[in-house]
Design a protein around this motif. Structure first.
Motif, PDB file in Angstrom:
ATOM      1  N   ARG A 199       0.780  -1.232   0.000  1.00 58.90           N
ATOM      2  CA  ARG A 199       0.000   0.000   0.000  1.00 58.90           C
ATOM      3  C   ARG A 199       0.816   1.288   0.000  1.00 58.90           C
ATOM      4  NH1 ARG A 199      -5.098  -1.687   0.563  1.00 58.90           N
ATOM      5  NH2 ARG A 199      -5.331  -3.796   1.416  1.00 58.90           N
ATOM      6  N   SER A 200       2.126   1.163   0.139  1.00 59.56           N
ATOM      7  CA  SER A 200       2.926   2.389   0.153  1.00 59.56           C
ATOM      8  C   SER A 200       4.343   2.077  -0.323  1.00 59.56           C
ATOM      9  CB  SER A 200       2.980   2.979   1.569  1.00 59.56           C
ATOM     10  OG  SER A 200       3.713   2.128   2.442  1.00 59.56           O
ATOM     11  N   ARG A 201       5.064   3.125  -0.678  1.00 53.92           N
ATOM     12  CA  ARG A 201       6.457   2.951  -1.105  1.00 53.92           C
ATOM     13  C   ARG A 201       7.300   2.407   0.048  1.00 53.92           C
ATOM     14  NH1 ARG A 201      11.170   5.760  -0.854  1.00 53.92           N
ATOM     15  NH2 ARG A 201      12.652   5.412  -2.574  1.00 53.92           N
ATOM     16  N   ALA A 202       7.018   2.857   1.274  1.00 49.25           N
ATOM     17  CA  ALA A 202       7.773   2.385   2.429  1.00 49.25           C
ATOM     18  C   ALA A 202       7.576   0.870   2.619  1.00 49.25           C
ATOM     19  CB  ALA A 202       7.337   3.138   3.680  1.00 49.25           C
ATOM     20  N   GLU A 203       6.335   0.416   2.492  1.00 51.03           N
ATOM     21  CA  GLU A 203       6.071  -1.021   2.623  1.00 51.03           C
ATOM     22  C   GLU A 203       6.756  -1.799   1.496  1.00 51.03           C
ATOM     23  OE1 GLU A 203       1.826  -1.267   5.015  1.00 51.03           O
ATOM     24  OE2 GLU A 203       1.833  -1.517   2.846  1.00 51.03           O
ATOM     25  N   MET A 204       6.828  -1.210   0.322  1.00 52.99           N
ATOM     26  CA  MET A 204       7.514  -1.861  -0.799  1.00 52.99           C
ATOM     27  C   MET A 204       9.002  -2.026  -0.475  1.00 52.99           C
ATOM     28  SD  MET A 204       7.751  -0.690  -4.812  1.00 52.99           S
ATOM     29  CE  MET A 204       8.774   0.744  -4.433  1.00 52.99           C
ATOM     30  N   LEU A 205       9.620  -1.004   0.131  1.00 56.24           N
ATOM     31  CA  LEU A 205      11.034  -1.086   0.492  1.00 56.24           C
ATOM     32  C   LEU A 205      11.273  -2.143   1.569  1.00 56.24           C
ATOM     33  CD1 LEU A 205      11.952   2.718   0.525  1.00 56.24           C
ATOM     34  CD2 LEU A 205      12.620   1.004  -1.179  1.00 56.24           C
ATOM     35  N   ILE A 206      10.340  -2.250   2.512  1.00 60.02           N
ATOM     36  CA  ILE A 206      10.450  -3.287   3.555  1.00 60.02           C
ATOM     37  C   ILE A 206      10.323  -4.672   2.934  1.00 60.02           C
ATOM     38  CG2 ILE A 206       9.386  -4.248   5.631  1.00 60.02           C
ATOM     39  CD1 ILE A 206       8.409  -1.362   6.250  1.00 60.02           C
ATOM     40  N   ASP A 207       9.327  -4.830   2.074  1.00 58.90           N
ATOM     41  CA  ASP A 207       9.102  -6.113   1.400  1.00 58.90           C
ATOM     42  C   ASP A 207      10.319  -6.502   0.566  1.00 58.90           C
ATOM     43  OD1 ASP A 207       8.069  -8.104  -0.596  1.00 58.90           O
ATOM     44  OD2 ASP A 207       6.209  -7.732   0.503  1.00 58.90           O
ATOM     45  N   ASN A 208      10.847  -5.558  -0.188  1.00 57.52           N
ATOM     46  CA  ASN A 208      12.030  -5.830  -1.018  1.00 57.52           C
ATOM     47  C   ASN A 208      13.228  -6.216  -0.154  1.00 57.52           C
ATOM     48  OD1 ASN A 208      10.636  -5.282  -3.357  1.00 57.52           O
ATOM     49  ND2 ASN A 208      11.429  -3.207  -3.590  1.00 57.52           N
ATOM     50  N   TRP A 209      13.398  -5.546   0.970  1.00 61.23           N
ATOM     51  CA  TRP A 209      14.526  -5.846   1.855  1.00 61.23           C
ATOM     52  C   TRP A 209      14.418  -7.274   2.388  1.00 61.23           C
ATOM     53  CZ3 TRP A 209      15.917  -7.548   6.579  1.00 61.23           C
ATOM     54  CH2 TRP A 209      17.210  -7.257   7.004  1.00 61.23           C
ATOM     55  N   LEU A 210      13.231  -7.670   2.809  1.00 54.38           N
ATOM     56  CA  LEU A 210      13.027  -9.033   3.319  1.00 54.38           C
ATOM     57  C   LEU A 210      13.281 -10.058   2.217  1.00 54.38           C
ATOM     58  CD1 LEU A 210       9.777  -8.434   5.411  1.00 54.38           C
ATOM     59  CD2 LEU A 210      12.069  -8.863   6.328  1.00 54.38           C
ATOM     60  N   TYR A 211      12.771  -9.769   1.025  1.00 54.71           N
ATOM     61  CA  TYR A 211      12.932 -10.688  -0.100  1.00 54.71           C
ATOM     62  C   TYR A 211      14.402 -10.845  -0.479  1.00 54.71           C
ATOM     63  CZ  TYR A 211      12.613 -12.469  -4.892  1.00 54.71           C
ATOM     64  OH  TYR A 211      12.774 -13.201  -6.041  1.00 54.71           O
ATOM     65  N   ASP A 276       8.879   6.063   9.774  1.00 53.13           N
ATOM     66  CA  ASP A 276       9.424   6.701   8.566  1.00 53.13           C
ATOM     67  C   ASP A 276      10.939   6.864   8.614  1.00 53.13           C
ATOM     68  OD1 ASP A 276       7.275   7.009   6.865  1.00 53.13           O
ATOM     69  OD2 ASP A 276       6.599   8.858   7.809  1.00 53.13           O
ATOM     70  N   ALA A 277      11.456   7.261   9.772  1.00 56.59           N
ATOM     71  CA  ALA A 277      12.889   7.514   9.889  1.00 56.59           C
ATOM     72  C   ALA A 277      13.722   6.245   9.699  1.00 56.59           C
ATOM     73  CB  ALA A 277      13.191   8.138  11.254  1.00 56.59           C
ATOM     74  N   ASP A 278      13.086   5.076   9.869  1.00 58.00           N
ATOM     75  CA  ASP A 278      13.816   3.806   9.750  1.00 58.00           C
ATOM     76  C   ASP A 278      13.949   3.328   8.310  1.00 58.00           C
ATOM     77  OD1 ASP A 278      13.923   3.686  12.541  1.00 58.00           O
ATOM     78  OD2 ASP A 278      11.986   2.655  12.649  1.00 58.00           O
ATOM     79  N   ILE A 279      13.070   3.784   7.450  1.00 56.39           N
ATOM     80  CA  ILE A 279      12.967   3.216   6.108  1.00 56.39           C
ATOM     81  C   ILE A 279      14.247   3.368   5.295  1.00 56.39           C
ATOM     82  CG2 ILE A 279      11.691   3.289   3.931  1.00 56.39           C
ATOM     83  CD1 ILE A 279      10.217   2.026   6.348  1.00 56.39           C
ATOM     84  N   GLN A 280      14.927   4.483   5.413  1.00 50.70           N
ATOM     85  CA  GLN A 280      16.154   4.700   4.637  1.00 50.70           C
ATOM     86  C   GLN A 280      17.378   4.048   5.284  1.00 50.70           C
ATOM     87  OE1 GLN A 280      15.772   5.912   1.650  1.00 50.70           O
ATOM     88  NE2 GLN A 280      13.599   6.270   2.129  1.00 50.70           N
ATOM     89  N   ASP A 283      19.075  -1.425   6.311  1.00 51.54           N
ATOM     90  CA  ASP A 283      20.258  -2.284   6.412  1.00 51.54           C
ATOM     91  C   ASP A 283      20.883  -2.233   7.800  1.00 51.54           C
ATOM     92  OD1 ASP A 283      20.132  -3.290   3.854  1.00 51.54           O
ATOM     93  OD2 ASP A 283      21.401  -1.715   2.998  1.00 51.54           O
ATOM     94  N   ASP A 284      20.753  -1.116   8.471  1.00 46.51           N
ATOM     95  CA  ASP A 284      21.309  -0.981   9.816  1.00 46.51           C
ATOM     96  C   ASP A 284      20.310  -1.411  10.889  1.00 46.51           C
ATOM     97  OD1 ASP A 284      23.713   0.077   8.856  1.00 46.51           O
ATOM     98  OD2 ASP A 284      22.880   2.107   8.808  1.00 46.51           O
ATOM     99  N   ILE A 285      19.047  -1.098  10.677  1.00 47.77           N
ATOM    100  CA  ILE A 285      18.033  -1.272  11.724  1.00 47.77           C
ATOM    101  C   ILE A 285      17.425  -2.668  11.773  1.00 47.77           C
ATOM    102  CG2 ILE A 285      15.735  -0.497  12.449  1.00 47.77           C
ATOM    103  CD1 ILE A 285      16.619   2.324  11.520  1.00 47.77           C
ATOM    104  N   LEU A 286      16.985  -3.192  10.632  1.00 50.98           N
ATOM    105  CA  LEU A 286      16.273  -4.466  10.647  1.00 50.98           C
ATOM    106  C   LEU A 286      17.120  -5.658  11.122  1.00 50.98           C
ATOM    107  CD1 LEU A 286      13.678  -4.684   7.722  1.00 50.98           C
ATOM    108  CD2 LEU A 286      13.331  -5.077  10.160  1.00 50.98           C
ATOM    109  N   PRO A 287      18.384  -5.801  10.689  1.00 50.39           N
ATOM    110  CA  PRO A 287      19.167  -6.943  11.180  1.00 50.39           C
ATOM    111  C   PRO A 287      19.259  -7.003  12.700  1.00 50.39           C
ATOM    112  CG  PRO A 287      20.266  -5.958   9.301  1.00 50.39           C
ATOM    113  CD  PRO A 287      19.150  -5.031   9.678  1.00 50.39           C
ATOM    114  N   LYS A 288      19.406  -5.850  13.342  1.00 54.12           N
ATOM    115  CA  LYS A 288      19.496  -5.802  14.802  1.00 54.12           C
ATOM    116  C   LYS A 288      18.173  -6.202  15.444  1.00 54.12           C
ATOM    117  CE  LYS A 288      22.893  -2.023  14.702  1.00 54.12           C
ATOM    118  NZ  LYS A 288      23.118  -0.601  15.034  1.00 54.12           N
ATOM    119  N   LYS A 289      17.079  -5.690  14.883  1.00 54.91           N
ATOM    120  CA  LYS A 289      15.762  -6.005  15.440  1.00 54.91           C
ATOM    121  C   LYS A 289      15.422  -7.482  15.238  1.00 54.91           C
ATOM    122  CE  LYS A 289      13.707  -1.369  14.956  1.00 54.91           C
ATOM    123  NZ  LYS A 289      13.248  -1.173  16.347  1.00 54.91           N
TER     124      LYS A 289
END
Length: 298
Positions: A199-211, A276-280, A283-289
């Motif tokens: 539904r949003s560009r941010a969700e697309m970036l999250i989805d792409n990162w996971l993929y 929003d601040a996490d989306i860019q 690479d730094d944020i999601l691996p830690k979480k």
């Protein structure tokens, strides 16, 4: 002069026969009511249990627990309604017509149980829907029995229908009006690299990162609860939910966010929150979480 009748004592096996119950079931009831406990693979009386039981010795089998025959009349052995009837994983598999080897993995994916070193243990969500933690007497391996009411559990029935390829009702009929309005306003028209429409560009970036990180995920997965709530992303490995909070300045959105957070807390779900601040900086944020839930991204 009258003399009182000497109390008669029954072994647990004899007690189970009089109650017309399985010996394991009787031991589980005694354990649940703090009358016995396991010590070095043996059943022993608790302080509470010593009021209605005693130790006896048999020339062939050695020491065993015997119970005052009046114990069979106390309420712990009374089944008052269908919710008190417990069934095991095999009975569940027979009811839904699937392999008994698949039922616990399905329950795990729904968040009702989790894999132990050996066997299965109940989660907070599993307990809330009527699960009972048990263990095999001889091996101590844990397993979970379920209140018969689980057969009508909405999310479990939906999942079983999905696995069987049966048609399910459109989800718009299930959701609240505010949720439907939100989904109509924010159409899923952004196509991610794996084919998901989000539904949003941010969700697309999250989805792409996971993929691109090789992490299996579902988009807008329904939570395994009676409430009709959907998560942004669900990761089967680790049973982790990811929520992206995008409309921080929208009061209605904020109210909806707080309602969802209460549900995540209520059922003790593994939740990762992104803004929003996490989306860019994924690479730094999601691996830690993710690492906090045992998921290695690279």
């Amino acid at each position: 002069m009258t003399t009182s009748r000497k109390a008669k004592y029954l072994s647990t096996t004899a007690l189970s026969k009089e109650l017309k119950m399985n010996v394991k079931q009787v031991f589980q009831i005694l354990l649940d009511n703090d009358l016995v406990e396991r010590v070095d693979d043996n059943w022993v009386l608790t302080e509470k249990g010593e009021k209605v039981g005693t130790k006896k010795k048999h020339p062939k089998i050695g020491e065993y627990i015997a119970w005052n025959e009046n114990i069979k009349n106390i309420s712990i052995f009374k089944t008052t309604n269908e919710k008190d009837v417990f069934i095991n994983a095999t009975a569940l598999s027979n009811h839904f017509g699937i392999s008994k080897f698949k039922i616990n993995p399905i329950l795990s994916e729904l968040g009702f149980v989790e894999k132990s070193i050996k066997g299965w243990t109940m989660t907070t969500l599993g307990k809330s829907i009527g699960g009972k933690q048990c263990e095999y007497e001889r091996t101590g391996i844990p397993y979970v029995n379920w209140s018969k009411s689980i057969l009508q559990n909405k999310r479990l029935v939906e999942t079983m229908n999905e696995i069987a390829g049966k048609d399910t009702e459109p989800r718009e009929e299930e959701e609240t009006k505010s949720s439907v309005d939100f989904r109509q306003k924010y159409e899923a028209k952004h196509r991610a690299a794996d084919g998901h429409y989000v539904r949003s560009r941010a969700e697309m970036l999250i989805d792409n990162w996971l993929y691109m990180s090789g992490i299996v995920h579902a988009y807008e997965r329904k939570l395994p609860i009676e409430e009709d709530v959907y998560t942004d992303f669900y990761l089967p490995v680790g049973r982790v939910y990811i929520e992206y909070w995008g409309l921080e300045d929208n009061p209605k959105y904020q109210a909806r966010k707080q309602e969802k957070l209460k549900i995540y807390e209520k059922y003790d779900f593994n939740l990762i929150q992104l803004k929003d601040a996490d989306i860019q900086n994924l690479d730094d944020i999601l691996p830690k979480k993710l690492l906090k839930f045992g998921i290695q991204a690279y």
